[in-house]
Write a protein that holds these residues in place. Structure first.
Motif, mmCIF file in Angstrom:
data_model
loop_
_atom_site.group_PDB
_atom_site.id
_atom_site.type_symbol
_atom_site.label_atom_id
_atom_site.label_comp_id
_atom_site.label_asym_id
_atom_site.label_seq_id
_atom_site.Cartn_x
_atom_site.Cartn_y
_atom_site.Cartn_z
ATOM 1 N N ALA A 12 6.489 -3.639 3.037
ATOM 2 C CA ALA A 12 5.179 -3.219 2.531
ATOM 3 C C ALA A 12 5.108 -3.279 1.007
ATOM 4 O O ALA A 12 4.035 -3.490 0.437
ATOM 5 C CB ALA A 12 4.856 -1.808 3.014
ATOM 6 N N PRO A 23 -0.221 -4.902 4.260
ATOM 7 C CA PRO A 23 -1.547 -5.197 3.704
ATOM 8 C C PRO A 23 -1.961 -6.628 4.038
ATOM 9 O O PRO A 23 -1.119 -7.533 4.037
ATOM 10 C CB PRO A 23 -1.328 -5.024 2.187
ATOM 11 N N GLN A 24 -3.229 -6.849 4.334
ATOM 12 C CA GLN A 24 -3.704 -8.185 4.683
ATOM 13 C C GLN A 24 -3.505 -9.174 3.540
ATOM 14 O O GLN A 24 -3.403 -10.385 3.775
ATOM 15 C CB GLN A 24 -5.186 -8.132 5.066
ATOM 16 N N SER A 25 -3.425 -8.672 2.323
ATOM 17 C CA SER A 25 -3.258 -9.549 1.166
ATOM 18 C C SER A 25 -1.830 -10.054 0.989
ATOM 19 O O SER A 25 -1.577 -10.952 0.178
ATOM 20 C CB SER A 25 -3.693 -8.810 -0.109
ATOM 21 N N THR A 26 -0.877 -9.475 1.738
ATOM 22 C CA THR A 26 0.524 -9.882 1.595
ATOM 23 C C THR A 26 0.766 -11.190 2.342
ATOM 24 O O THR A 26 0.602 -11.250 3.568
ATOM 25 C CB THR A 26 1.477 -8.806 2.158
#
Length: 314
Positions: free
Chosen positions: A95, A126-129
């Protein structure tokens, strides 16, 4: 007229730095990949599963990029407090990372455990990862099997990139490293250029001894023991004295660990001392003591020493 020596070109572009988390099932090859990327042994590698207990950071340089690898414990269904703390450490490392790489063993494919990890990625990260896929141990399967597995995995999750590698043999590892280096954010380097890990040497020394114990012993015993570096003394003659304690949960385990006339613990001590001597580049005097602590798996101090959060085991 003599020609002046040609200097190597100055590295181009801005500095990049960031964290890359390696996740996957136990024994998927995360520690082997970390050691291959860094070019040194910073995470123990054995034939047994669940050998990595803490988030070990290895630092690799690739051009102007500094890649800080977070080698997480293998993800599995936790049963004991130690298991739960290890799994929590793995997801915590993922994360916090800039990029996540999921390792899947080519010959095992999309197992139930791998499906569970992919489902958890959707919920926990996170969706941005960005999450990349590395199919490891490709030398064990045929090309058509690899292609089918790649399609199946990318249907299960929208990976940003897929890499086919053999961490043990080095196939495809350079391509993965170069891609990671290019994807990291522009940022000053986080560590000195010649530093390969941010673990204290006392902990690396304990991990090396634990690896030798894991290789030597069988069944459940390796998961019922831990190693702590009690004393570390750099001597004036250039050598280092290291005193370590091996904690086991039962009296019977102590007997197994010592072996007939102390043969087992002597062999472990010799193997560990040789590797520590090579790793440190100086003579090492290693002294191992075996102690029985029935409740060490429930002692906060033991978890702190391993770099785990005791509360995560609740």
């Amino acid at each position: 007229m003599t020609e002046e020596p040609q200097l190597p070109p100055e590295p181009q572009g801005p500095q990049r730095a960031g964290f890359v988390a390696l996740i996957g099932e136990p024994n998927a090859g995360k520690s082997t990949l970390l050691n291959r990327m860094v070019g040194a042994k910073v995470s123990i590698v054995t034939h047994k599963v669940q050998t990595t207990r803490t988030r070990i950071r290895g630092v690799a340089m690739a051009g102007q990029a500094q890649i800080v690898f977070v080698d997480t414990p293998g993800l599995f269904r936790p049963r004991r407090r130690l298991d739960r703390a290890m799994v929590a450490a793995a997801w915590g490392g993922a994360a916090d990372a800039d990029i996540v790489v999921l390792l899947i063993e080519a010959h095992r494919g999309l197992t139930e455990g791998a499906k569970a990890i992919i489902d958890t990625i959707k919920d926990r990260l996170p969706q941005s990862t960005p999450v990349a896929l590395a199919i490891n141990k490709i030398d064990r399967v045929k090309a058509e099997t690899l292609l089918a597995l790649t399609e199946e995995l990318n249907t299960a999750y929208p990976f940003v990139r897929t890499f086919m590698i053999s961490a043990e043999r080095g196939y495809g590892v350079e391509s993965l490293r170069d891609w990671l280096a290019a994807e990291l954010p522009e940022h000053p380097w986080l560590y000195p250029e010649d530093q390969i890990a941010d673990l204290p040497m006392r902990m690396i020394a304990a991990e090396i001894t634990r690896e030798k114990l894991t290789l030597r012993l069988h069944e459940e015993l390796p998961y019922q023991l831990t190693v702590e570096t009690e004393k570390w003394e750099d001597r004036p003659d250039g050598s280092t004295r290291i005193d370590q304690i091996v904690y086991v949960a039962r009296d019977g385990h102590k007997g197994i660990l010592l072996g007939a006339k102390g043969a087992t613990i002597k062999a472990v001590s010799t193997a560990s001392r040789q590797e520590l001597t090579e790793f440190l580049g100086r003579p090492v005097h290693l002294f191992l003591t075996v102690k029985v602590r029935p409740d060490w798996l429930d002692e906060k101090e033991r978890y702190t020493e391993m770099g785990l959060d005791f509360r995560d085991g609740d």
